[in-house]
Design a protein around this motif. Structure first.
Motif, PDB file in Angstrom:
ATOM      1  N   PHE A 168       0.827  -1.205   0.000  1.00 48.02           N
ATOM      2  CA  PHE A 168       0.000   0.000   0.000  1.00 48.02           C
ATOM      3  C   PHE A 168       0.864   1.258   0.000  1.00 48.02           C
ATOM      4  O   PHE A 168       0.574   2.221  -0.718  1.00 48.02           O
ATOM      5  N   ASN A 171       2.467   1.694  -3.391  1.00 40.84           N
ATOM      6  CA  ASN A 171       1.467   2.185  -4.335  1.00 40.84           C
ATOM      7  C   ASN A 171       1.217   3.672  -4.128  1.00 40.84           C
ATOM      8  O   ASN A 171       1.104   4.444  -5.101  1.00 40.84           O
ATOM      9  N   SER A 357      -4.701   5.331  -0.267  1.00 40.44           N
ATOM     10  CA  SER A 357      -4.057   4.010  -0.305  1.00 40.44           C
ATOM     11  C   SER A 357      -3.097   3.840   0.854  1.00 40.44           C
ATOM     12  O   SER A 357      -3.063   2.787   1.496  1.00 40.44           O
ATOM     13  N   TYR A 358      -2.339   4.885   1.115  1.00 38.00           N
ATOM     14  CA  TYR A 358      -1.367   4.790   2.210  1.00 38.00           C
ATOM     15  C   TYR A 358      -2.077   4.628   3.553  1.00 38.00           C
ATOM     16  O   TYR A 358      -1.700   3.795   4.382  1.00 38.00           O
ATOM     17  N   TYR A 360      -5.069   3.478   4.184  1.00 41.02           N
ATOM     18  CA  TYR A 360      -5.705   2.170   4.298  1.00 41.02           C
ATOM     19  C   TYR A 360      -4.665   1.103   4.602  1.00 41.02           C
ATOM     20  O   TYR A 360      -4.892   0.210   5.435  1.00 41.02           O
ATOM     21  N   GLY A 361      -3.505   1.194   3.956  1.00 41.39           N
ATOM     22  CA  GLY A 361      -2.443   0.237   4.227  1.00 41.39           C
ATOM     23  C   GLY A 361      -1.959   0.295   5.661  1.00 41.39           C
ATOM     24  O   GLY A 361      -1.700  -0.741   6.291  1.00 41.39           O
TER      25      GLY A 361
END
Length: 392
Positions: A168, A171, A357-358, A360-361
């Protein structure tokens, strides 16, 4: 994961169960069935994040300075770091209230002061390069470019702090690199009407360079705090006293201010301020008001960033700077009437996608860490319970 540094640890009762034998088997048996502790950021982290958001007016006022006739780059760099004297009254109050611990125990170690001074000088150079880019670019474009500092922060944090990438986070870094690159797609995308292409692309490169320097300074501040920070006394607690945050910001601000004043002296900016104020597009009085409020806004933003680095991590500070992106876009459209075209919209979506994304990761990683801690705690308690029964 950096989130484990900013969230509350297990409750005191659970910590005691893990470290010391229980007084009786029933208490030892009760720990595994207790409800898991809720992990939340500390109040200092939340307060620092709010300061970053409140300081979003700093880039806006800096662009106002350039749009209405301001041309002094070292002065604009000075505005970004010269608000540190505002910290002196609350810092004195904080040290006075903590005097029972010994003021000497609350002051920064000399080695950390030296490191902060060097980093403050480097940050002043970063502010100067950012000012050069802001002079040539619209606020929305320069803000998108500044968002790439998260990618640079992640890379330098990997090199200097030992950050581990997850799918994540990798990405997110890629998206935050691709997003601003989209601004270069198409002829003249994002370029103000009437501005030479050479000037625009020079400002584009300067914006990237400023992001790289800012991305370097943030992890180095974290490294300096870990290597040279005091590890005993009240200043060693986690998170540290907010006086530590204010001292770091004051030292860095003072060192950076000296660099900017030297640059202004070399460029003869002091003698040109009166004439620049007289020709300022909003009037002479508003010229000085813009300078003052810009310095105050930047100081709030810088203090918030320093608080996040000191109380959490440099990567979280970089993320909060990226969060300013949509806010800067909105402010630029509302107050400066800048055009929000297709390339900027695509870049904005990609940047926000990378941020989401970060986050959530990190949430997924945090759950894994919590599960591992809970499993380890249950194993420790079960082992101690078995030892108690064997001793019967």
């Amino acid at each position: 994961s950096f989130m484990t540094t900013i969230t509350a640890s297990a409750s005191p009762a659970m910590q005691e169960a893990a470290k010391t034998p229980s007084a009786s088997p029933p208490r030892a048996m009760a720990a595994p069935t207790a409800s898991p502790a809720r992990y939340r950021p500390s109040l200092l982290v939340i307060f620092s994040a709010c300061l970053v958001l409140i300081g979003a007016g700093g880039p806006l006022l800096l662009r106002v300075y350039f749009v209405h006739g301001g041309q002094r780059l070292w002065l604009s760099a000075l505005l970004q770091i010269s608000g540190w004297p505002l910290l002196l009254p609350p810092l004195c109050v904080s040290l006075f209230r903590g005097r029972r611990h010994g003021i000497a125990n609350l002051l920064l170690p000399l080695r950390l002061v030296g490191a902060a001074a060097v980093l403050g000088s480097l940050y002043a150079v970063s502010c100067f390069v950012y000012a050069m880019g802001s002079q040539a670019l619209p606020l929305s474009t320069s803000s998108l470019l500044l968002a790439t500092q998260l990618a640079f922060t992640a890379v330098f944090a990997f090199l200097f702090v030992g950050l581990r990438f997850t799918p994540f986070s990798a990405n997110a870094v890629m998206l935050l690199i691709i997003g601003p690159a989209v601004l270069g797609v198409g002829p003249g995308s994002g370029k103000p009407a009437g501005e030479p292409s050479k000037t625009y692309w020079t400002g584009f490169c300067e914006g990237i360079a400023a992001a790289a320097l800012a991305g370097l300074v943030l992890p180095l501040v974290e490294v300096a705090m870990e290597r040279y920070g005091r590890r005993t006394g009240p200043a060693a607690r986690t998170p540290p006293p907010y006086s530590t945050v204010m001292q770091m910001q004051a030292v860095m601000g003072a060192a950076g201010t000296m660099v900017c004043l030297l640059g202004m002296a070399i460029k003869s900016d002091f003698g040109a301020l009166r004439s620049e104020a007289a020709t300022f597009g909003l009037g002479e009085t508003n010229y000085y008001l813009v300078l003052v409020w810009d310095a105050v806004s930047w100081q709030l933003l810088n203090l918030g960033i320093m608080g996040l680095i000191t109380c959490a991590s440099s990567l979280l500070a970089g993320i909060m700077i990226a969060v300013l992106l949509p806010l800067s876009e909105i402010l630029a459209v509302l107050f400066l009437h800048e055009k929000f075209d297709g390339p900027k919209g695509i870049a904005l979506v990609l940047s926000l996608w990378g941020f989401a994304s970060y986050m959530y990761g990190e949430k997924v990683q945090q759950k894994k860490v919590e599960a591992q801690k809970s499993e380890l705690l249950q194993q420790q308690v079960a082992r101690k319970t078995g030892d108690l029964e064997l001793n019967k």
